[in-house]
Design a protein around this motif. Structure first.
Motif, PDB file in Angstrom:
ATOM      1  N   PRO A   7       0.800  -1.191   0.035  1.00 48.98           N
ATOM      2  CA  PRO A   7      -0.090   0.001   0.117  1.00 48.98           C
ATOM      3  C   PRO A   7       0.832   1.268  -0.096  1.00 48.98           C
ATOM      4  O   PRO A   7       1.839   1.312   0.740  1.00 48.98           O
ATOM      5  N   GLY A   8       0.396   2.271  -0.860  1.00 50.08           N
ATOM      6  CA  GLY A   8       1.290   3.461  -0.730  1.00 50.08           C
ATOM      7  C   GLY A   8       2.306   3.449  -1.729  1.00 50.08           C
ATOM      8  O   GLY A   8       2.944   4.537  -1.770  1.00 50.08           O
ATOM      9  N   VAL A   9       2.808   2.564  -2.354  1.00 56.26           N
ATOM     10  CA  VAL A   9       3.765   2.439  -3.073  1.00 56.26           C
ATOM     11  C   VAL A   9       3.952   2.518  -4.498  1.00 56.26           C
ATOM     12  O   VAL A   9       3.158   2.051  -5.107  1.00 56.26           O
ATOM     13  N   GLU A  10       4.630   3.287  -5.178  1.00 54.89           N
ATOM     14  CA  GLU A  10       4.419   3.347  -6.451  1.00 54.89           C
ATOM     15  C   GLU A  10       5.773   3.117  -7.235  1.00 54.89           C
ATOM     16  O   GLU A  10       6.845   3.643  -6.799  1.00 54.89           O
ATOM     17  N   VAL A  11       5.456   2.363  -8.164  1.00 47.24           N
ATOM     18  CA  VAL A  11       6.662   1.592  -8.967  1.00 47.24           C
ATOM     19  C   VAL A  11       6.460   2.136 -10.565  1.00 47.24           C
ATOM     20  O   VAL A  11       5.299   1.862 -11.019  1.00 47.24           O
ATOM     21  N   VAL A  12       7.576   2.404 -11.078  1.00 42.98           N
ATOM     22  CA  VAL A  12       7.561   2.441 -12.501  1.00 42.98           C
ATOM     23  C   VAL A  12       8.523   1.973 -13.282  1.00 42.98           C
ATOM     24  O   VAL A  12       9.763   2.351 -13.295  1.00 42.98           O
ATOM     25  N   PRO A  13       8.418   0.633 -13.190  1.00 43.98           N
ATOM     26  CA  PRO A  13       9.896  -0.112 -13.791  1.00 43.98           C
ATOM     27  C   PRO A  13      10.176   0.238 -15.084  1.00 43.98           C
ATOM     28  O   PRO A  13       9.357   0.276 -16.069  1.00 43.98           O
ATOM     29  N   ASP A  14      11.324   0.248 -15.363  1.00 44.20           N
ATOM     30  CA  ASP A  14      12.080   0.642 -16.687  1.00 44.20           C
ATOM     31  C   ASP A  14      13.349   0.009 -16.794  1.00 44.20           C
ATOM     32  O   ASP A  14      14.499   0.226 -16.944  1.00 44.20           O
ATOM     33  N   ALA A  15      13.312  -1.301 -16.459  1.00 44.86           N
ATOM     34  CA  ALA A  15      14.390  -2.260 -16.347  1.00 44.86           C
ATOM     35  C   ALA A  15      14.069  -3.829 -16.953  1.00 44.86           C
ATOM     36  O   ALA A  15      12.938  -4.231 -16.735  1.00 44.86           O
ATOM     37  N   PRO A  16      14.933  -4.494 -17.052  1.00 40.26           N
ATOM     38  CA  PRO A  16      14.847  -5.963 -17.524  1.00 40.26           C
ATOM     39  C   PRO A  16      14.083  -6.727 -16.633  1.00 40.26           C
ATOM     40  O   PRO A  16      14.527  -6.599 -15.322  1.00 40.26           O
ATOM     41  N   ASN A  17      13.170  -7.706 -16.806  1.00 40.33           N
ATOM     42  CA  ASN A  17      12.907  -8.554 -15.713  1.00 40.33           C
ATOM     43  C   ASN A  17      14.147  -9.798 -15.713  1.00 40.33           C
ATOM     44  O   ASN A  17      14.075 -10.207 -14.450  1.00 40.33           O
ATOM     45  N   ASN A  18      14.312 -10.255 -16.847  1.00 41.63           N
ATOM     46  CA  ASN A  18      15.267 -11.272 -16.794  1.00 41.63           C
ATOM     47  C   ASN A  18      16.551 -10.804 -17.485  1.00 41.63           C
ATOM     48  O   ASN A  18      16.692 -10.722 -18.745  1.00 41.63           O
ATOM     49  N   ILE A  19      17.630 -10.559 -16.624  1.00 39.77           N
ATOM     50  CA  ILE A  19      18.813  -9.856 -17.161  1.00 39.77           C
ATOM     51  C   ILE A  19      19.684 -10.600 -18.116  1.00 39.77           C
ATOM     52  O   ILE A  19      20.439 -10.291 -18.955  1.00 39.77           O
ATOM     53  N   SER A  20      19.403 -12.003 -17.859  1.00 38.65           N
ATOM     54  CA  SER A  20      20.421 -13.061 -18.350  1.00 38.65           C
ATOM     55  C   SER A  20      20.375 -13.083 -19.562  1.00 38.65           C
ATOM     56  O   SER A  20      20.941 -13.695 -20.747  1.00 38.65           O
ATOM     57  N   ILE A  21      19.110 -12.733 -20.429  1.00 39.43           N
ATOM     58  CA  ILE A  21      18.953 -12.919 -21.767  1.00 39.43           C
ATOM     59  C   ILE A  21      19.244 -11.628 -22.815  1.00 39.43           C
ATOM     60  O   ILE A  21      19.410 -11.740 -23.897  1.00 39.43           O
ATOM     61  N   TYR A  22      19.909 -10.518 -21.946  1.00 37.53           N
ATOM     62  CA  TYR A  22      20.459  -9.584 -22.933  1.00 37.53           C
ATOM     63  C   TYR A  22      22.114  -9.877 -22.904  1.00 37.53           C
ATOM     64  O   TYR A  22      22.967  -9.515 -21.908  1.00 37.53           O
ATOM     65  N   THR A  23      22.518 -10.226 -24.173  1.00 37.58           N
ATOM     66  CA  THR A  23      23.917 -10.703 -24.105  1.00 37.58           C
ATOM     67  C   THR A  23      24.377  -9.600 -25.002  1.00 37.58           C
ATOM     68  O   THR A  23      24.092  -9.200 -26.040  1.00 37.58           O
ATOM     69  N   PRO A  24      25.814  -9.077 -24.460  1.00 37.67           N
ATOM     70  CA  PRO A  24      26.578  -8.069 -25.277  1.00 37.67           C
ATOM     71  C   PRO A  24      26.897  -8.378 -26.457  1.00 37.67           C
ATOM     72  O   PRO A  24      27.063  -9.622 -26.825  1.00 37.67           O
ATOM     73  N   PRO A  25      26.748  -7.794 -27.602  1.00 37.60           N
ATOM     74  CA  PRO A  25      27.522  -7.992 -28.895  1.00 37.60           C
ATOM     75  C   PRO A  25      28.727  -8.442 -29.156  1.00 37.60           C
ATOM     76  O   PRO A  25      29.670  -8.059 -28.103  1.00 37.60           O
ATOM     77  N   GLU A  26      29.179  -9.065 -30.101  1.00 30.02           N
ATOM     78  CA  GLU A  26      30.610  -9.347 -30.176  1.00 30.02           C
ATOM     79  C   GLU A  26      31.419  -8.232 -30.251  1.00 30.02           C
ATOM     80  O   GLU A  26      31.020  -7.209 -30.751  1.00 30.02           O
ATOM     81  N   GLY A  27      32.564  -8.185 -29.587  1.00 27.31           N
ATOM     82  CA  GLY A  27      33.625  -6.988 -29.653  1.00 27.31           C
ATOM     83  C   GLY A  27      33.223  -6.182 -28.506  1.00 27.31           C
ATOM     84  O   GLY A  27      33.924  -5.154 -28.513  1.00 27.31           O
ATOM     85  N   PHE A  28      32.092  -6.115 -27.764  1.00 27.72           N
ATOM     86  CA  PHE A  28      31.682  -5.461 -26.706  1.00 27.72           C
ATOM     87  C   PHE A  28      32.989  -5.583 -25.793  1.00 27.72           C
ATOM     88  O   PHE A  28      33.212  -6.620 -25.463  1.00 27.72           O
ATOM     89  N   VAL A  29      33.350  -4.351 -24.974  1.00 18.39           N
ATOM     90  CA  VAL A  29      34.250  -4.342 -24.004  1.00 18.39           C
ATOM     91  C   VAL A  29      34.000  -3.548 -23.006  1.00 18.39           C
ATOM     92  O   VAL A  29      33.286  -2.463 -22.839  1.00 18.39           O
ATOM     93  N   TYR A  30      33.775  -4.134 -21.719  1.00 21.08           N
ATOM     94  CA  TYR A  30      33.091  -3.567 -20.459  1.00 21.08           C
ATOM     95  C   TYR A  30      34.308  -2.754 -19.891  1.00 21.08           C
ATOM     96  O   TYR A  30      35.508  -3.089 -19.436  1.00 21.08           O
ATOM     97  N   ASN A  31      33.936  -1.525 -19.627  1.00 21.98           N
ATOM     98  CA  ASN A  31      35.039  -0.313 -19.249  1.00 21.98           C
ATOM     99  C   ASN A  31      35.259  -0.623 -17.751  1.00 21.98           C
ATOM    100  O   ASN A  31      36.118  -0.032 -17.314  1.00 21.98           O
TER     101      ASN A  31
END
Length: 295
Positions: free
Chosen positions: A74-98
């Motif tokens: 009660p009283g909580v307001e949620v506006v989600p704008d993020a993945p439900n299942n993060i594991s399905i988002y795979t970085p493209p070939e050549g992506f380098v994590y900074n």
């Protein structure tokens, strides 16, 4: 296949000028050629009819919650704008994590007047910092075309709902812990901080602006003791992460049309400054005691 047609018309009927045209029609018959299907030639010289190529079907990502979702308190307001299942988002070939410059907190950084607990969000299961932040990069790049990798330059302060009806600290921790597409670095109330995600991991409360900030969920009752506790936490985070000193304090409603929040960012910054200046002692949460010189 070849089809020819010849037409001869008497010139005395149509005149000499048309006779020339008619005569040319006789000597240059109309030719209609049948169109052969496209062919391809193999190395052995054998011609075969080429099959039309079929365009590849683009993979559709189905991002559904991976577990039963808790009811919204009660009283909580949620506006989600993020993945439900993060594991399905795979970085493209050549992506380098900074990587990120963020330095994480530990219990030894927190003074004893603040109760400090660690309750890592269930969404972290099976992930590490690199996989988590890289997958979120892919999500926000796909959705908004963003190319900025997580490295905070500001803090996002949220409250967790209507002050008159919102639940207590533990209920909010439990809700966030079990809610997909919702993570936060800290939940804060008077004299209490729960760490739910290390600072080096991107929390997901502010949609498209997530890569630029670390996140706090704050008790909406906003007493002086709440402000003091939040100010102390910010002071410690900024002390360990010098690039964030005097960082902007941004509110959820700046990015999404939500009812939250009435957090006074100027007053909150004044509490951070009280600890930074030594006016308040971070070890006690009370005004600093200034020794009186012995005469």
């Amino acid at each position: 296949m070849l089809i020819t047609t010849a037409i001869a018309l008497p010139s005395f009927v149509l005149g000499s000028s048309f006779a020339l045209v008619a005569s040319s029609a006789v000597t240059s018959p109309i030719v209609i050629e049948a169109i052969d299907p496209p062919r391809s030639e193999h190395a052995d010289g054998v011609l075969t009819t080429a099959k039309p190529s079929v365009a590849p079907v683009a993979e559709v990502i189905v991002d559904e919650p991976v577990r039963p979702q808790p009811p919204t308190p009660p009283g909580v307001e949620v506006v989600p704008d993020a993945p439900n299942n993060i594991s399905i988002y795979t970085p493209p070939e050549g992506f380098v994590y900074n990587g990120t410059r963020m330095v994480n907190l530990s219990s030894s950084d927190i003074p004893s007047w603040i109760s400090y607990e660690v309750n890592n969000d269930n969404e972290q299961s099976g992930e590490d910092e690199v996989s988590w932040n890289s997958s979120l990069y892919v999500f926000y790049n796909n959705k908004f075309g963003q190319t900025y990798q997580y490295d905070p330059i500001e803090v996002h302060a949220h409250w967790w709902g209507d002050p008159g009806t919102s639940p207590d600290h533990d209920s909010i921790v439990n809700y966030i812990d079990n809610k997909d597409a919702l993570t936060v670095n800290f939940v804060v109330s008077a004299h209490r901080v729960t760490s739910m995600m290390p600072l080096s991991w991107m929390a997901t409360t502010t949609g498209y602006r997530n890569p630029w900030a670390w996140k706090m969920e704050i008790d909406p009752r906003l007493s002086d003791e709440v402000y003091k506790t939040v100010g102390a936490l910010m002071y410690i985070v900024e002390l360990k992460n010098g690039q964030l000193q005097n960082e902007p304090i941004r509110l959820h409603k700046e990015f999404y049309p939500t009812g939250c929040s009435e957090i006074d960012v100027t007053y909150l910054r004044s509490w951070v400054n009280r600890f930074a200046s030594g006016e308040y002692d971070i070890t006690t949460g009370e005004p600093a005691v200034i020794p009186v010189p012995t005469p």
